[in-house]
Design a protein around this motif. Structure first.
Motif, short mmCIF file in Angstrom:
data_model
loop_
_atom_site.label_atom_id
_atom_site.label_comp_id
_atom_site.label_asym_id
_atom_site.label_seq_id
_atom_site.Cartn_x
_atom_site.Cartn_y
_atom_site.Cartn_z
N GLN A 100 43.54 35.34 47.55
CA GLN A 100 43.42 35.98 46.24
C GLN A 100 42.72 37.33 46.36
O GLN A 100 43.09 38.29 45.67
CB GLN A 100 42.65 35.07 45.29
N PHE A 101 41.75 37.42 47.25
CA PHE A 101 40.99 38.66 47.38
C PHE A 101 41.85 39.79 47.92
O PHE A 101 41.83 40.91 47.37
CB PHE A 101 39.79 38.43 48.31
N VAL A 102 42.61 39.54 48.98
CA VAL A 102 43.41 40.62 49.57
C VAL A 102 44.53 41.05 48.61
O VAL A 102 44.86 42.24 48.50
CB VAL A 102 43.98 40.22 50.95
N TYR A 103 45.12 40.08 47.90
CA TYR A 103 46.12 40.44 46.89
C TYR A 103 45.46 41.17 45.72
O TYR A 103 46.06 42.06 45.11
CB TYR A 103 46.85 39.20 46.40
N GLY A 104 44.24 40.76 45.40
CA GLY A 104 43.51 41.42 44.31
C GLY A 104 43.15 42.86 44.65
O GLY A 104 43.21 43.74 43.78
N VAL A 105 42.79 43.12 45.90
CA VAL A 105 42.50 44.48 46.33
C VAL A 105 43.77 45.34 46.22
O VAL A 105 43.72 46.50 45.79
CB VAL A 105 41.96 44.50 47.78
N ARG A 106 44.91 44.77 46.61
CA ARG A 106 46.17 45.50 46.47
C ARG A 106 46.43 45.85 45.01
O ARG A 106 46.79 46.99 44.69
CB ARG A 106 47.33 44.67 47.03
N SER A 107 46.23 44.89 44.10
CA SER A 107 46.43 45.15 42.67
C SER A 107 45.46 46.21 42.17
O SER A 107 45.82 47.04 41.32
CB SER A 107 46.25 43.86 41.87
N THR A 108 44.23 46.20 42.69
CA THR A 108 43.24 47.19 42.28
C THR A 108 43.70 48.60 42.60
O THR A 108 43.59 49.52 41.78
CB THR A 108 41.88 46.90 42.96
N PHE A 109 44.22 48.80 43.80
CA PHE A 109 44.69 50.12 44.18
C PHE A 109 45.96 50.51 43.43
O PHE A 109 46.15 51.67 43.07
CB PHE A 109 44.91 50.20 45.69
N LEU A 110 46.82 49.55 43.19
CA LEU A 110 48.03 49.84 42.42
C LEU A 110 47.69 50.30 41.01
O LEU A 110 48.25 51.28 40.50
CB LEU A 110 48.95 48.62 42.38
N ILE A 111 46.77 49.59 40.37
CA ILE A 111 46.38 49.97 39.01
C ILE A 111 45.66 51.30 39.01
O ILE A 111 45.78 52.10 38.07
CB ILE A 111 45.51 48.87 38.36
N GLY A 112 44.91 51.59 40.07
CA GLY A 112 44.26 52.88 40.17
C GLY A 112 45.27 54.01 40.31
O GLY A 112 45.15 55.06 39.66
#
Length: 301
Positions: free
Chosen positions: A90-102
């Protein structure tokens, strides 16, 4: 052959050499600035984690794959949730989503804000008045309330939709900042010369104004990126994140909803909270470092 005054290419040689000299000087100070290097290193590290990390996860981040409420161990690096979900996945996918939303949210805000700021500052007159009024109207709107209302009525929410809504509500301050810079540059001689030569407005903006504000625009984009990440985390935390997706904010929301703090499952809520904090803090440290590099008054010899 050496160019002489009036010879073809003579007017281009000096700016090229000057541009190369400025670039080399900027690069020299960038390599010596610890804030820039530390901030950039951490941001790139998380970016690579979000980019490459999911490739090494062989299961869905929301899948129940292990025993419930397991602390970090050799098999599950960040432990499991109270439902047996892999927190590392969940964390690594969450980091990906964080950068995408940024990228999405900050990118939309940057494009809209810079376009409005450049046009308003360069055109002036009634165009400036109209765009300035529009900017002020959006600026005084409670952005978070607007986002909550707008996103709450969507049946399906994704990173792209969330990013667009965030971008459309966070561009005004960038527009005001770019407008003020453009006003100071619009009266320069080289801009007047370009205007008299018959160039189109967007040609003047992209070839004369924007290059002279490149450092300012870079720092503005970084601030918009960090703001989009924080706004998305707030929306995710109140349950308005991506539908059937995963993000660092949603991890926090789930941890709070299922009493991770009360149950002592620190490995469930600390990684996403720390991840958001470190990413955003590193962006601001990077921005401070860039300011010290671009601003001669702040440079350390």
């Amino acid at each position: 052959m050496t160019n002489v005054a009036g010879a073809p290419g003579a007017d281009k040689a000096e700016p090229t050499v000057g541009g190369e000299r400025r670039f080399a000087e900027t690069l020299h100070f960038a390599r010596r600035n610890p804030k820039l290097l530390i901030g950039l290193g951490i941001v790139l590290g998380f970016f690579l984690l979000g980019l490459i990390g999911p490739l090494f996860v062989d299961h869905d981040p929301n899948e129940y794959v292990g025993p419930q409420s397991q602390p970090p161990n050799g098999e599950f690096w960040l432990g499991t949730t109270s439902f047996g979900q892999d927190i590392w996945a969940q964390f690594v996918y969450g980091v990906r989503s964080t950068f995408l939303i940024g990228f999405f949210g900050g990118g939309v805000a940057f494009l809209v804000g810079t376009a409005v700021g450049f046009v308003a500052g360069y055109k002036g007159g009634w165009v400036d008045d109209v765009l300035n009024m529009l900017t002020n109207v959006v600026l005084v709107l409670p952005a978070m309330v607007v986002l909550i209302v707008a996103i709450a009525y969507l049946d399906a929410r994704g990173v792209l939709i969330q990013g667009i809504f965030i971008g459309l509500t966070t561009w005004p301050w960038a527009a005001r900042a770019v407008r003020s810079q453009t006003l100071s540059l619009a009266t320069r001689d080289y801009v007047d010369l370009a205007r008299l030569s018959g160039r189109r407005t967007w040609r003047i903006i992209t070839s004369e104004l924007a290059p002279n504000m490149s450092s300012y625009l870079v720092m503005t984009s970084i601030l918009l990126f960090g703001g989009a990440v924080l706004t998305a985390a707030g929306l995710d935390f109140i349950g308005l994140g991506p539908t059937n997706g995963v993000s660092l904010g949603l991890m926090l929301e789930n941890a709070v909803q299922w009493s991770a703090l009360q149950l002592g499952l620190w490995w469930w809520f600390i990684p996403p909270g720390l991840g958001i904090t470190v990413i955003v803090s590193s962006l601001y440290i990077l921005n401070v470092g860039l300011d010290e590099v671009f601003n001669p008054k702040l440079r350390e010899l």
